[in-house]
Design an enzyme around this catalytic site. Structure first.
Site, PDB file in Angstrom:
ATOM      1  N   GLU A  49       0.870  -1.178   0.000  1.00  0.00           N
ATOM      2  CA  GLU A  49       0.000   0.000   0.000  1.00  0.00           C
ATOM      3  C   GLU A  49       0.907   1.228   0.000  1.00  0.00           C
ATOM      4  OE1 GLU A  49      -2.842  -0.038   3.166  1.00  0.00           O
ATOM      5  OE2 GLU A  49      -4.057  -1.599   2.229  1.00  0.00           O
ATOM      6  N   ASP A  60      -5.716   9.199   9.516  1.00  0.00           N
ATOM      7  CA  ASP A  60      -4.336   8.918   9.916  1.00  0.00           C
ATOM      8  C   ASP A  60      -3.952   9.634  11.199  1.00  0.00           C
ATOM      9  OD1 ASP A  60      -3.508   7.252   7.680  1.00  0.00           O
ATOM     10  OD2 ASP A  60      -3.830   9.046   6.476  1.00  0.00           O
ATOM     11  N   TYR A 175     -10.668  -3.580   3.506  1.00  0.00           N
ATOM     12  CA  TYR A 175      -9.754  -3.202   4.590  1.00  0.00           C
ATOM     13  C   TYR A 175     -10.593  -3.027   5.851  1.00  0.00           C
ATOM     14  CZ  TYR A 175      -5.937  -0.421   6.778  1.00  0.00           C
ATOM     15  OH  TYR A 175      -4.954   0.058   7.610  1.00  0.00           O
TER      16      TYR A 175
END
Length: 267
Positions: A49, A60, A175
């Site tokens: 990734e 994040d 994911y």
């Protein structure tokens, strides 16, 4: 068969699980990215990734936010990221590459232009954190017509109805975000992951990768028992940050971590 689908099929035939490391393109310098990608593969990565630097990330934590800042300080653009993938492809035609990031740079380039450029460079899939399937209806055609896998996120709080929609819309893998929080979180309950994956698999037929909170070989091995792939980001990016002035030291440190995870997964 796409490179991502082929990778999972090959691993399943061997009784293995995918190891999917994440790095931010251009961190800490542009010319460090492609050598690091090769180092990841040599250490046992099955899929990479590759983060597209963005100034305002939403999912994040501080580790990857700082990586984006370092990359942006060198003016690393989406065009640069695609060039890195193309350079990687000159000597590696097998390892799947997934671009992970946010919608703004892709929208600015143009969906059709991006999809064509991504495939030409050798990209296999895209995961845009802020492009859920509900919002992708008008753009997924550009990606799917180029055989770019659309990878979506599923959270612990995602309802069954939406999981089913993601299962139909996504390709390559999904994911699963194992924690309520941002990347770099440390508290991971494997039993909780197992319970949620059991629920997810009722609606999703493609492989499930698990990320967030995986930072050791022991944790990776434990999680791998209940999923198809283990995704590792912040632990790797932290090592890159700690060796930002020494590319060889960064590669060695990252290779050691990824290698230990590969060994743990295969044990």
């Amino acid at each position: 068969m796409s490179r991502i689908k082929n990778a999972f099929a090959s691993l399943e035939a061997q009784g293995k699980k995918a190891l999917i490391p994440y790095i931010t393109a251009g961190d800490p310098q542009k010319d460090a990215t492609v050598p690091m990608m090769h180092a990841l593969v040599n250490a046992g990565a099955d899929i990479i990734e590759l983060g597209v630097p963005f100034s305002d990330p939403m999912a994040d934590g501080p580790t990857i936010q700082l990586a984006c800042e370092r990359a942006l300080a060198h003016n690393t653009s989406l065009h640069d990221v695609l060039a890195m993938v193309a350079e990687f492809r000159t000597t590696n035609s097998n390892t799947p590459i997934v671009l992970m990031g946010y919608l703004n740079p892709v929208e600015r380039m143009g969906y059709e232009t991006f999809a064509a450029a991504a495939v030409e460079a050798g990209v296999d899939g895209v995961l845009m954190v802020d492009l859920p399937p509900e919002e992708a209806v008008d753009v997924e055609g550009f990606f799917k017509s180029r055989d770019l896998d659309m990878i979506y996120l599923i959270a612990p709080t995602t309802k069954d109805e939406r999981i089913e929609r993601i299962g139909h819309a996504g390709s390559g893998y999904v994911y699963y975000v194992s924690l309520k929080g941002v990347t770099g979180s440390k508290a991971l309950d494997v039993d909780d992951v197992a319970r949620n994956l059991e629920r997810i698999r009722k609606h999703v037929s493609i492989p499930v990768g698990v990320g967030f909170g995986i930072n050791t070989g022991e944790t990776a091995a434990a999680v791998s028992k209940v999923c198809d792939g283990v995704i590792v980001g912040s632990a790797i990016v932290n090592l890159i940050a700690a060796n930002a002035d020494n590319a060889k030291a960064a590669q060695d440190a990252v290779s050691a971590l990824v290698g230990s995870m590969r060994t743990a997964l295969d044990a």
